[in-house]
Motif scaffolding. Structure first.
Motif, PDB file in Angstrom:
ATOM      1  N   ALA A 124      38.524  48.993  31.651  1.00 31.96           N
ATOM      2  CA  ALA A 124      38.622  47.634  32.184  1.00 31.96           C
ATOM      3  C   ALA A 124      37.241  47.130  32.613  1.00 31.96           C
ATOM      4  O   ALA A 124      36.887  45.957  32.382  1.00 31.96           O
ATOM      5  N   LEU A 125      36.440  48.005  33.230  1.00 29.62           N
ATOM      6  CA  LEU A 125      35.077  47.618  33.616  1.00 29.62           C
ATOM      7  C   LEU A 125      34.253  47.297  32.374  1.00 29.62           C
ATOM      8  O   LEU A 125      33.498  46.312  32.356  1.00 29.62           O
ATOM      9  N   ASP A 126      34.416  48.117  31.338  1.00 29.64           N
ATOM     10  CA  ASP A 126      33.675  47.872  30.094  1.00 29.64           C
ATOM     11  C   ASP A 126      34.041  46.520  29.486  1.00 29.64           C
ATOM     12  O   ASP A 126      33.230  45.890  28.807  1.00 29.64           O
ATOM     13  N   ASP A 127      35.299  46.086  29.720  1.00 29.26           N
ATOM     14  CA  ASP A 127      35.739  44.780  29.225  1.00 29.26           C
ATOM     15  C   ASP A 127      35.233  43.639  30.104  1.00 29.26           C
ATOM     16  O   ASP A 127      35.553  42.473  29.852  1.00 29.26           O
ATOM     17  N   GLY A 128      34.534  43.966  31.184  1.00 25.23           N
ATOM     18  CA  GLY A 128      34.019  42.922  32.068  1.00 25.23           C
ATOM     19  C   GLY A 128      34.967  42.532  33.186  1.00 25.23           C
ATOM     20  O   GLY A 128      34.708  41.581  33.921  1.00 25.23           O
ATOM     21  N   SER A 129      36.073  43.242  33.307  1.00 28.25           N
ATOM     22  CA  SER A 129      37.048  42.908  34.355  1.00 28.25           C
ATOM     23  C   SER A 129      36.606  43.409  35.717  1.00 28.25           C
ATOM     24  O   SER A 129      35.915  44.421  35.828  1.00 28.25           O
ATOM     25  N   ILE A 130      37.073  42.699  36.739  1.00 33.02           N
ATOM     26  CA  ILE A 130      37.075  43.257  38.090  1.00 33.02           C
ATOM     27  C   ILE A 130      38.307  44.146  38.174  1.00 33.02           C
ATOM     28  O   ILE A 130      39.381  43.780  37.702  1.00 33.02           O
ATOM     29  N   VAL A 131      38.145  45.326  38.738  1.00 32.82           N
ATOM     30  CA  VAL A 131      39.239  46.297  38.783  1.00 32.82           C
ATOM     31  C   VAL A 131      39.796  46.386  40.204  1.00 32.82           C
ATOM     32  O   VAL A 131      39.027  46.479  41.166  1.00 32.82           O
ATOM     33  N   ILE A 132      41.125  46.310  40.326  1.00 30.21           N
ATOM     34  CA  ILE A 132      41.780  46.477  41.628  1.00 30.21           C
ATOM     35  C   ILE A 132      42.617  47.751  41.560  1.00 30.21           C
ATOM     36  O   ILE A 132      43.381  47.942  40.618  1.00 30.21           O
ATOM     37  N   VAL A 133      42.477  48.597  42.564  1.00 30.22           N
ATOM     38  CA  VAL A 133      43.228  49.853  42.595  1.00 30.22           C
ATOM     39  C   VAL A 133      44.049  49.912  43.888  1.00 30.22           C
ATOM     40  O   VAL A 133      43.547  49.576  44.953  1.00 30.22           O
ATOM     41  N   ALA A 134      45.291  50.335  43.763  1.00 26.29           N
ATOM     42  CA  ALA A 134      46.143  50.513  44.937  1.00 26.29           C
ATOM     43  C   ALA A 134      45.639  51.686  45.752  1.00 26.29           C
ATOM     44  O   ALA A 134      45.506  52.791  45.235  1.00 26.29           O
ATOM     45  N   GLY A 135      45.353  51.462  47.019  1.00 27.93           N
ATOM     46  CA  GLY A 135      44.966  52.556  47.898  1.00 27.93           C
ATOM     47  C   GLY A 135      46.177  53.371  48.312  1.00 27.93           C
ATOM     48  O   GLY A 135      47.319  53.004  48.023  1.00 27.93           O
ATOM     49  N   PHE A 136      45.901  54.527  48.949  1.00 29.38           N
ATOM     50  CA  PHE A 136      46.959  55.239  49.680  1.00 29.38           C
ATOM     51  C   PHE A 136      47.939  55.974  48.776  1.00 29.38           C
ATOM     52  O   PHE A 136      48.799  56.679  49.260  1.00 29.38           O
ATOM     53  N   GLN A 137      47.819  55.821  47.438  1.00 29.98           N
ATOM     54  CA  GLN A 137      48.853  56.386  46.559  1.00 29.98           C
ATOM     55  C   GLN A 137      48.261  57.119  45.378  1.00 29.98           C
ATOM     56  O   GLN A 137      47.132  56.884  44.974  1.00 29.98           O
ATOM     57  N   GLY A 138      49.054  57.999  44.807  1.00 30.05           N
ATOM     58  CA  GLY A 138      48.657  58.730  43.613  1.00 30.05           C
ATOM     59  C   GLY A 138      49.886  59.244  42.907  1.00 30.05           C
ATOM     60  O   GLY A 138      51.002  58.793  43.165  1.00 30.05           O
ATOM     61  N   VAL A 139      49.654  60.184  41.995  1.00 28.76           N
ATOM     62  CA  VAL A 139      50.756  60.780  41.255  1.00 28.76           C
ATOM     63  C   VAL A 139      50.574  62.301  41.298  1.00 28.76           C
ATOM     64  O   VAL A 139      49.466  62.799  41.138  1.00 28.76           O
TER      65      VAL A 139
END
Lengths: 422, 422
Positions: A124-139
């Motif tokens: 997504a960064l390579d595509d020029g996007s700003i990236v939003i990630v959910a905190g506090f969680q994982g898998v």
């Protein structure tokens, strides 16, 4: 062009208007030419609202499903933040913890990050996007179930993502202007620190300073990620957490700050037979119950009786579990009584310079004595001295120590904005 | 031991108390010895509340992020439902559309299910768990982004999951007691149907009956999954949608029911040159704009003028888009005027028996004429006759037709509970 990770807590995104303000700050960084990854917590009180819904059904929800429920909170905030950014003409893509590759242990409600595999974020960064990630969680690594990280988890997510992406800096936006020499609500002239080493920040966090959680600082130190603590309500410079105290210049101040903690309680076990292995048995049963012990002191027994008293501190919330665990071994250990004291406070002095400066302890205890504070437990590390006192004495003790080491500023620096994230 | 898929709409899980009631019904099926998979919608109005949050930021949110936002709704309801089931001592595991293997097209907000790969659901069933699946959502095949299915999506999820697991039945719990010969709010003595074929249900759904969405019935027919429409508020027997009309016994009733639809509008294009290709050009431009045309009629032109009028119906919400598309070709087509009428209604008679029974049309049109209903458009299929009239005439028309074919019961059978799911 730098890669910047920014983390915003729940109070920073508590409403649609808050979202718009945060979006402006994110877009400003992007316009500045940086690649931007944002880690975001759930909106304001939304986590408590979800917990309330669950509690209307049962007091004892399964951990897997509670985590599934709570992770809806960051999902909502991250999508809304991406929508807010889109109104500025920039593309933002939000990712759940699972999508962002945040791999954790399977311990629901208090999972630990094992690894971050940020392939989708990188694309997504390579595509020029700003990236939003959910905190506090994982898998979870084993079951692929959704997990949450426990208190302070979003900060840890931010640092872990920053490490995985080899980011230049991890900015933690919060409701204070940085790390201070003491809590400004207790010491009005507390001074903001421009920089602090990982080790000192670890000691402050372990001693009750709430600005950063211990695990987040540990992660940052391990991967050498500079953490920039800043206010989301101002443009003030904040505090940089970076560097090792080994590299500190000699003219560095002796003392970094004073921390306090009112979240612990004290358990005293009376009349423990003074034989090898009795104390070990007590702490074994507490460890089996997953109680985190902080400070420990054993009173030397009177020669005649051969009985000792053992005191230790622990999170107040763990008190009932600890008492139940101790009750089980009362007869095998043969202690006479146990008491739980919830009205203690801990005051700690932290500073890398105290290693090489004699006299710090003397001045510390002198200040507390002059202030009339009675000490119940004492513990020290290489760069910290901690004491336990009555909780009602905490404010007096913090001010006395802060003054004694002349940590204050000539003016009031801190603005306290209120609210807490997770 | 059967494998049962149950679907509950938003009104069935609108609160913690609703959740508890639904959990009891699910646990009863499990106790009965069946394997149970539950598909659930978002709680009550929660989707609208999420949409409202987004609209506080912008009127034009990116589809990817809007889907990310809205899918938080089912996440909350499915986790709470699993928690409610756990209080009965049964394990329930919830799965997002993505986790459940619901693979869709990438068309955000109106994605179509391509495939369901239910490996994780199968494993959970093998472990003895009750399985909960988020309705209305999936993951796009190409980008792995989260998608939503659009209106009626949860019913489609339920049927698709039932097909993938080779379930014995898909139970759709809703706020009515089954499929009726007409809308009981218009015809109080409407009769509940014990069974209905896929073909008849398709025609009813396409004609405006809201109990099941068209796409869900199409999916059920393709995979031969019996769909059992029941009320989540009662223990009444409901309606089974199954079987082909080819297999109907000869003594089957001629007519199944009367459907109506007030959600369409009518566009009339005046003065279209009566040359080959002119109508084609009009419908080409509408197709390019992704407008779904329902009924079409072309008035024969007066010999002298060589001009015709073309009318067609379409969802009212598509009206502005259609008008804009038509405006673009006004000069190339050379029509004189276009008008959009939002005040029409459609009344349809559906019945597999009408294929082999002459006289149905005569009785249908006779009943409408006697009731004084003016007809504007007419269209037919093998097992359906539809007419367009003024929207104010719809109730009168439905009652007249229902009476003329003696579809009613001797008593009032339907209870209308109110509320709609998705």
């Amino acid at each position: 062009m730098a890669l910047v990770v920014q983390k915003y807590g729940g109070s920073s995104v508590a409403s649609a208007d808050h979202m718009k303000r945060v979006a402006e700050r994110i877009v400003a960084a992007k316009k500045n030419g940086d690649d931007v990854v944002v880690v975001v917590s759930a909106m304001g009180d939304s986590t408590d609202e979800l917990l309330d819904l669950a509690s209307q059904i049962t007091d004892d929800p399964p951990g897997r499903e509670l985590d599934m429920l709570l992770t809806a909170g960051e999902r909502i905030s991250m999508a809304l933040l991406a929508i807010a950014i889109s109104t500025h003409g920039y593309e933002a893509r939000s990712f759940t913890g699972s999508q962002a590759g945040v791999i954790t242990t399977g311990s629901h409600g208090k999972a630990r990050i094992i690894d971050v595999t940020p392939g989708r974020l990188r694309s997504a960064l390579d595509d020029g996007s700003i990236v939003i990630v959910a905190g506090f969680q994982g898998v979870s690594q084993d079951t692929k179930d959704i997990t949450t990280l426990g208190r302070g988890g979003s900060d840890t997510t931010a640092v872990a993502v920053a490490a995985a992406l080899d980011a230049d800096v991890c900015e933690i936006y919060t409701d204070v202007d940085g790390v201070f020499t003491a809590d400004p609500r207790i010491v009005p002239n507390a001074r903001r620190l421009d920089t602090i080493t990982y080790e000192e920040m670890l000691e402050l966090a372990a001693s009750g300073a709430k600005v950063l959680m211990l695990r987040c600082v540990e992660y940052a130190r391990r991967y050498g990620i500079p953490v920039h603590v800043r206010s989301s309500y101002s443009q003030l410079p904040g505090t940089i957490v970076a560097g090792s105290m080994e590299d500190l210049p000699v003219e560095q101040a002796i003392i970094t700050g004073v921390a306090h903690d009112r979240s612990e309680g004290k358990i005293t076990v009376y009349g423990v037979p003074d034989r090898p292995g009795e104390a070990a048995q007590i702490f074994r049963v507490l460890a089996d119950a997953e109680i985190n012990i902080d400070m420990i002191v054993q009173n030397v027994s009177a020669e005649a009786s051969k009985l000792a008293d053992i005191s230790f501190t622990l999170p107040v919330s763990d008190g009932p579990t600890a008492l139940a665990a101790l009750e089980k071994v009362k007869h095998t250990v043969g202690y006479s009584d146990v008491r739980f004291d919830q009205h203690i406070g801990k005051v700690s002095l932290v500073g890398a310079g105290m290693r090489s400066h004699p006299g710090v302890s003397a001045r510390f205890f002198g200040a507390l004595a002059d202030a009339g504070v009675n000490l119940e437990l004492i513990s020290t590390s290489e760069i910290r001295i901690s004491v336990v006192c009555r909780d009602t004495d905490v404010d007096v003790a913090v001010r006395a120590v802060h003054d004694a080491f002349e940590l204050g500023s000539d003016e009031v620096e801190a603005v306290v904005y209120g609210g807490t994230g997770r």
